[in-house]
Design a protein around this motif. Structure first.
Motif, PDB file in Angstrom:
ATOM      1  N   TRP A 134     120.690  34.101 -78.279  1.00 35.13           N
ATOM      2  CA  TRP A 134     120.706  33.533 -79.326  1.00 35.13           C
ATOM      3  C   TRP A 134     119.817  34.361 -80.528  1.00 35.13           C
ATOM      4  CZ3 TRP A 134     117.358  31.202 -82.521  1.00 35.13           C
ATOM      5  CH2 TRP A 134     117.628  30.800 -83.500  1.00 35.13           C
ATOM      6  N   GLY A 135     118.346  34.547 -79.753  1.00 38.14           N
ATOM      7  CA  GLY A 135     117.598  35.168 -80.733  1.00 38.14           C
ATOM      8  C   GLY A 135     117.851  36.480 -80.949  1.00 38.14           C
ATOM      9  N   ALA A 136     118.197  37.282 -80.140  1.00 37.36           N
ATOM     10  CA  ALA A 136     118.611  38.686 -80.223  1.00 37.36           C
ATOM     11  C   ALA A 136     119.908  38.853 -81.446  1.00 37.36           C
ATOM     12  CB  ALA A 136     119.074  39.523 -79.003  1.00 37.36           C
ATOM     13  N   ARG A 137     120.770  37.878 -81.189  1.00 38.83           N
ATOM     14  CA  ARG A 137     121.767  37.991 -82.252  1.00 38.83           C
ATOM     15  C   ARG A 137     121.337  37.562 -83.729  1.00 38.83           C
ATOM     16  NH1 ARG A 137     125.513  35.328 -79.000  1.00 38.83           N
ATOM     17  NH2 ARG A 137     124.858  33.121 -80.077  1.00 38.83           N
ATOM     18  N   ARG A 138     120.525  36.773 -83.858  1.00 34.55           N
ATOM     19  CA  ARG A 138     119.725  36.296 -85.057  1.00 34.55           C
ATOM     20  C   ARG A 138     119.075  37.294 -85.660  1.00 34.55           C
ATOM     21  NH1 ARG A 138     120.207  34.678 -89.627  1.00 34.55           N
ATOM     22  NH2 ARG A 138     118.504  33.587 -90.638  1.00 34.55           N
ATOM     23  N   ALA A 139     118.214  37.925 -84.671  1.00 32.26           N
ATOM     24  CA  ALA A 139     117.476  38.977 -85.253  1.00 32.26           C
ATOM     25  C   ALA A 139     118.163  39.984 -85.781  1.00 32.26           C
ATOM     26  CB  ALA A 139     116.558  39.703 -84.117  1.00 32.26           C
ATOM     27  N   ARG A 140     119.377  40.415 -85.054  1.00 32.43           N
ATOM     28  CA  ARG A 140     120.233  41.563 -85.520  1.00 32.43           C
ATOM     29  C   ARG A 140     120.892  41.160 -87.239  1.00 32.43           C
ATOM     30  NH1 ARG A 140     121.659  42.078 -80.202  1.00 32.43           N
ATOM     31  NH2 ARG A 140     123.494  41.024 -80.274  1.00 32.43           N
ATOM     32  N   GLU A 141     120.958  39.878 -87.288  1.00 33.29           N
ATOM     33  CA  GLU A 141     121.657  39.382 -88.399  1.00 33.29           C
ATOM     34  C   GLU A 141     120.589  39.459 -89.544  1.00 33.29           C
ATOM     35  OE1 GLU A 141     122.505  35.059 -89.567  1.00 33.29           O
ATOM     36  OE2 GLU A 141     124.251  35.630 -89.014  1.00 33.29           O
ATOM     37  N   LEU A 142     119.267  39.252 -89.019  1.00 35.05           N
ATOM     38  CA  LEU A 142     118.269  39.118 -90.213  1.00 35.05           C
ATOM     39  C   LEU A 142     118.137  40.771 -90.763  1.00 35.05           C
ATOM     40  CD1 LEU A 142     115.905  36.498 -88.606  1.00 35.05           C
ATOM     41  CD2 LEU A 142     116.696  36.526 -90.604  1.00 35.05           C
ATOM     42  N   VAL A 143     117.937  41.641 -89.486  1.00 35.59           N
ATOM     43  CA  VAL A 143     118.050  43.024 -89.879  1.00 35.59           C
ATOM     44  C   VAL A 143     118.980  43.234 -90.823  1.00 35.59           C
ATOM     45  CG1 VAL A 143     117.932  45.401 -89.015  1.00 35.59           C
ATOM     46  CG2 VAL A 143     116.619  43.409 -87.796  1.00 35.59           C
ATOM     47  N   LEU A 144     120.313  42.990 -90.543  1.00 37.15           N
ATOM     48  CA  LEU A 144     121.413  43.423 -91.569  1.00 37.15           C
ATOM     49  C   LEU A 144     121.348  42.789 -92.720  1.00 37.15           C
ATOM     50  CD1 LEU A 144     124.111  44.829 -91.310  1.00 37.15           C
ATOM     51  CD2 LEU A 144     125.307  42.662 -90.743  1.00 37.15           C
ATOM     52  N   GLU A 145     120.750  41.859 -93.012  1.00 39.51           N
ATOM     53  CA  GLU A 145     120.761  41.072 -94.217  1.00 39.51           C
ATOM     54  C   GLU A 145     119.659  41.777 -95.148  1.00 39.51           C
ATOM     55  OE1 GLU A 145     119.384  36.814 -93.603  1.00 39.51           O
ATOM     56  OE2 GLU A 145     121.584  36.215 -93.023  1.00 39.51           O
ATOM     57  N   THR A 146     118.634  42.385 -94.511  1.00 41.51           N
ATOM     58  CA  THR A 146     117.708  43.277 -95.434  1.00 41.51           C
ATOM     59  C   THR A 146     118.054  44.541 -95.471  1.00 41.51           C
ATOM     60  OG1 THR A 146     116.443  43.845 -93.230  1.00 41.51           O
ATOM     61  CG2 THR A 146     115.867  41.621 -94.372  1.00 41.51           C
ATOM     62  N   GLU A 147     119.289  45.127 -94.935  1.00 45.49           N
ATOM     63  CA  GLU A 147     119.480  46.623 -94.875  1.00 45.49           C
ATOM     64  C   GLU A 147     120.388  46.607 -96.322  1.00 45.49           C
ATOM     65  OE1 GLU A 147     121.657  47.684 -91.612  1.00 45.49           O
ATOM     66  OE2 GLU A 147     119.920  48.728 -90.611  1.00 45.49           O
ATOM     67  N   PRO A 148     120.206  47.926 -97.068  1.00 44.40           N
ATOM     68  CA  PRO A 148     120.914  48.103 -98.222  1.00 44.40           C
ATOM     69  C   PRO A 148     122.457  48.592 -97.513  1.00 44.40           C
ATOM     70  CG  PRO A 148     119.423  49.985 -97.691  1.00 44.40           C
ATOM     71  CD  PRO A 148     119.140  48.860 -96.892  1.00 44.40           C
ATOM     72  N   PHE A 149     123.410  48.224 -98.293  1.00 46.45           N
ATOM     73  CA  PHE A 149     124.678  48.755 -97.833  1.00 46.45           C
ATOM     74  C   PHE A 149     124.927  50.032 -98.023  1.00 46.45           C
ATOM     75  CE2 PHE A 149     129.215  49.400 -98.981  1.00 46.45           C
ATOM     76  CZ  PHE A 149     129.776  49.246 -97.771  1.00 46.45           C
ATOM     77  N   VAL A 150     125.483  51.057 -97.341  1.00 47.61           N
ATOM     78  CA  VAL A 150     125.718  52.347 -97.673  1.00 47.61           C
ATOM     79  C   VAL A 150     127.229  52.478 -97.460  1.00 47.61           C
ATOM     80  CG1 VAL A 150     125.173  54.524 -97.211  1.00 47.61           C
ATOM     81  CG2 VAL A 150     123.513  52.828 -97.032  1.00 47.61           C
TER      82      VAL A 150
END
Length: 198
Positions: free
Chosen positions: A76-92
């Motif tokens: 769960w933590g790894a999945r949530r961490a990836r989601e947090l990283v994705l939320e802060t990334e600019p969309f390309v």
């Protein structure tokens, strides 16, 4: 060497053994997830995201449930961490580089409610609904501007065009997050150690 923030020092308890998951992204950012079970039987998870030089970008910990297995809590933590990283990334987008999208929700009361504990699927569903509503609003505003019988101020035209572009990109960004989330769930569901012997 990671430069820990206040949340990590609040989390730290050397009397409790922890299981750890770590990952390093292509740009050097580091993900760290720790899971432990308290003396009272509560499973807790710590999520830390650090920049390439070890500076804390995000740290938080939370209770997961009574005696939830550590392997499940780490996933769960790894999945949530990836989601947090994705939320802060600019969309390309494939056709051109995009700037980070401007915030869609700015009302502090609404934001506070959104920060409450939600499941991944609930969070994605709200984001998708917000993105769809903003796309329709931006699309309608642009159509109304195009149908205008009077000359349009170039600045107004530019603002409407930028709003529509961001609305389109936001919809794609949400869909991308959903696809990554479902793909990750399928991979974990099909992992050999989770399947029973029949």
């Amino acid at each position: 060497m990671r430069r820990r923030g206040a949340q990590f020092w609040l989390w730290l308890n050397k009397r409790l053994p922890v299981k750890t998951y770590e990952d390093v992204l292509n740009d050097g950012r580091q993900i760290e997830v720790q899971a432990r079970i308290t003396l009272e039987g509560m499973t807790q998870v710590f999520i830390g995201i650090y920049d390439a030089s070890g500076g804390a970008m995000f740290e938080a910990f939370s209770d997961r449930g009574f005696r939830e297995p550590l392997a499940s809590a780490l996933k769960w933590g790894a999945r949530r961490a990836r989601e947090l990283v994705l939320e802060t990334e600019p969309f390309v987008a494939p056709h051109r580089a995009q700037l980070t999208l401007s915030p869609l929700i700015t009302d502090e009361a609404v934001l506070a409610l959104r920060r409450m504990e939600m499941t991944d699927s609930e969070r994605l569903k709200i984001k998708a609904s917000d993105a769809q509503a903003e796309y329709h609003a931006a699309h309608s505003a642009m159509l109304e501007l195009m149908r205008s019988t009077t000359s349009v101020d170039p600045l107004v035209w530019s603002e409407h065009r930028e709003r529509l572009r961001q609305a389109i990109d936001r919809r794609v960004w949400v869909q991308r997050g959903y696809l990554l989330s479902t793909k990750s769930s399928r991979v974990e569901d099909n992992s050999p150690h989770e399947k029973g012997n029949h």
